[in-house]
Write an enzyme that holds these catalytic residues in place. Structure first.
Site, mmCIF file in Angstrom:
data_model
loop_
_atom_site.group_PDB
_atom_site.id
_atom_site.type_symbol
_atom_site.label_atom_id
_atom_site.label_comp_id
_atom_site.label_asym_id
_atom_site.label_seq_id
_atom_site.Cartn_x
_atom_site.Cartn_y
_atom_site.Cartn_z
ATOM 1 N N GLU A 136 -7.890 -4.285 5.699
ATOM 2 C CA GLU A 136 -7.830 -4.090 4.250
ATOM 3 C C GLU A 136 -6.764 -4.965 3.602
ATOM 4 O O GLU A 136 -6.958 -5.470 2.501
ATOM 5 C CB GLU A 136 -7.590 -2.606 3.937
ATOM 6 C CG GLU A 136 -8.827 -1.778 4.237
ATOM 7 C CD GLU A 136 -8.579 -0.286 4.239
ATOM 8 O OE1 GLU A 136 -8.844 0.330 3.213
ATOM 9 O OE2 GLU A 136 -8.128 0.250 5.263
ATOM 10 N N HIS B 121 -12.507 3.676 0.163
ATOM 11 C CA HIS B 121 -12.502 2.716 1.284
ATOM 12 C C HIS B 121 -13.286 1.447 0.910
ATOM 13 O O HIS B 121 -13.762 0.735 1.787
ATOM 14 C CB HIS B 121 -13.158 3.289 2.560
ATOM 15 C CG HIS B 121 -12.407 4.406 3.199
ATOM 16 N ND1 HIS B 121 -13.045 5.482 3.774
ATOM 17 C CD2 HIS B 121 -11.089 4.602 3.385
ATOM 18 C CE1 HIS B 121 -12.158 6.313 4.268
ATOM 19 N NE2 HIS B 121 -10.956 5.802 4.049
ATOM 20 N N ASN C 165 0.875 -1.168 0.000
ATOM 21 C CA ASN C 165 0.000 0.000 0.000
ATOM 22 C C ASN C 165 0.917 1.224 0.000
ATOM 23 O O ASN C 165 1.505 1.567 1.021
ATOM 24 C CB ASN C 165 -0.876 -0.041 1.267
ATOM 25 C CG ASN C 165 -1.812 1.149 1.366
ATOM 26 O OD1 ASN C 165 -1.740 2.079 0.562
ATOM 27 N ND2 ASN C 165 -2.679 1.118 2.360
ATOM 28 N N ARG D 123 -2.741 -2.023 -3.211
ATOM 29 C CA ARG D 123 -3.899 -1.152 -3.024
ATOM 30 C C ARG D 123 -3.748 0.020 -3.997
ATOM 31 O O ARG D 123 -2.729 0.718 -3.985
ATOM 32 C CB ARG D 123 -3.927 -0.613 -1.599
ATOM 33 C CG ARG D 123 -5.049 0.377 -1.437
ATOM 34 C CD ARG D 123 -4.979 1.098 -0.130
ATOM 35 N NE ARG D 123 -6.078 2.040 -0.046
ATOM 36 C CZ ARG D 123 -5.996 3.214 0.550
ATOM 37 N NH1 ARG D 123 -4.873 3.592 1.117
ATOM 38 N NH2 ARG D 123 -7.024 4.001 0.581
#
Ligand code: AMP
Length: 417
Positions: free
Chosen positions: A394, A188, A11, A100
């Protein structure tokens, strides 16, 4: 594919690179951490923690100052660090990398990265100039360090692609949507998807029959209305600026106010962007973007802290009410997650307390006890719907989606540079 095969989730932020390693068979979370202040020769730091089962039952934490001039160097340092501290064969063990990526325009599924799909992410960067370039840097870094390993992009926007046009369109000339893709996308999404799946498990229902309002409340905050496991509306818009009051972002605002501020203060587009994204929200109102400090200030009776706290709570309540209506009153649970939602029984109490007229009732003891990463139902038995606290994950969700895209059979093994 072997028992030591690993999946790496990345990420990337503008000056940071978060990572988490997962074992593939069995699927389990391993070491994770973050490279922070990339490019800052003095303060560049690698922080990592390993779960207990990786280190003889103790778990372990590291914080090391090492310079990395860019994301490629940071990726190489992370690789060297894991090789030195966890597994010397790590470079060969990585069989897939999941990234991500914030904005995927109208892409509704995670995608295998190819020249074509990377081109789409570059295209989306026009609408997400703050968010997609770091994702591309992370992809570039992993491609250079893990040559030939399949890479997958998981988009924050993907889960919200099921929103109907009445929810995702702005009241602007239609050509702006057709020619420039100006619409609401929502963010999100990985978290909201994870939350509805977990909520369904807790409720004992199939995801496809689960209706929830998921509140991801952190430094960035958003709420989603989810019917039958699919998103029908969410508070963030074309960018992550719309909706709730956030740490440094203003949330909902009359666009005419922006035009007026720009003219009155003679601000450039860049300055206006910084004002709305980085200097507004709780920070702009109270002087702190940390809700804990705002709550403490309000408890001391500081008027601006009281205002910031009241505004934060009020907008969450307002959207819960709006999404209650959007779901036709058929709501199985309201879910709280992320830094604030998982840890602040005060905020949950302030949000839910006044909603008794809608039939929502907290169990005060359960609310107080469900903090610090605990998962649970904090509703009173008499509550009309369940009130769930679910720590979001996540990285886990990205890891699962990466494995689905790559498929076990196609995993090839790594050739690290
Ligand atoms: P996140 O972006 O999900 O990591 O959430 C970070 C934010 O959670 C911080 O900026 C804090 O404002 C907030 N936070 C964490 N713990 C608490 C708490 N106990 N009470 C209120 N806010 C909290």
């Amino acid at each position: 594919m072997s028992a030591s095969s690993k999946l790496l989730v990345l990420n990337a932020g503008s000056s940071s690179l978060k990572f988490k390693v997962f074992g593939v068979q069995p699927f389990a979370a391993g070491i994770g951490g973050m490279f922070d202040r990339i490019g800052d020769a003095i303060n560049c730091t690698l922080k990592a923690s390993a779960p207990a089962d990786l280190d003889g039952g103790k778990g372990r934490k590291w914080e090391i100052k090492i310079p990395a001039k860019d994301h490629v160097e940071a990726m190489q340092r992370i690789l060297d660090f894991i090789k030195g501290n966890v597994s010397s064969a790590f470079a060969r063990e990585v069989v897939a990398v999941g990234h991500r990526v914030v904005h995927g325009l109208e892409i509704s599924q995670p995608v295998l990265l190819t020249d074509k799909t990377i081109g789409k992410i570059r295209e989306a960067a026009v609408l997400a100039p703050l968010h997609n370039p770091p994702g591309l840097q992370g992809i570039d870094a992993a491609e250079k360090v893990f040559k030939g390993v399949p890479q997958v992009a998981v988009f924050d926007t993907a889960f919200h692609q099921t929103m109907p046009s009445q929810a995702f369109m702005y009241g602007l000339p239609y050509e702006l949507y057709e020619k420039h893709k100006i619409r609401r996308y929502g963010f999100h999404g990985t978290s909201h998807k994870y939350l509805v799946e977990q909520a369904a498990g807790m409720l004992g229902k199939p995801v496809s029959e689960t209706n929830v309002i998921t509140c991801h409340l952190g430094n960035g905050s958003s709420i989603a209305a989810i019917r039958g496991g699919l998103c029908i509306d969410t508070t963030m818009g074309m960018t992550p600026l719309e909706g709730l009051l956030m740490g440094t972002r203003c949330g909902d605002l009359d666009p005419a106010a922006v035009l007026f501020i720009q003219k009155q203060l003679n601000l450039s587009v860049q300055d206006t962007d910084t004002l709305l994204n980085k200097k507004s929200g709780l920070l702009g109102l109270t002087g702190s973007n940390d809700l804990r400090a705002v709550i403490e200030g309000a408890q001391r009776g500081e008027p601006r802290a009281e205002l910031g706290l009241a505004m934060f709570v009020y907008r969450v309540q307002k959207y819960i009410g709006a999404y209650w209506a959007a779901l036709g009153g058929k709501v199985d649970a309201v879910v709280f997650s992320a830094g604030i939602g998982e840890n602040s029984s005060v905020i949950r109490g302030l949000v839910i307390g006044p909603l008794k007229g809608m039939g929502l009732e907290l169990d005060v003891a359960a609310n107080d006890a469900t903090v610090g990463g605990r998962c649970g139902d904090i509703a009173a038995p008499t509550s009309r719907c369940r009130l769930l606290v679910i720590p979001t994950d996540e990285e886990l969700c990205i890891a699962e989606q990466t494995l689905q895209v790559v498929g076990f059979q196609n995993l090839t093994g790594a050739t690290a540079a």
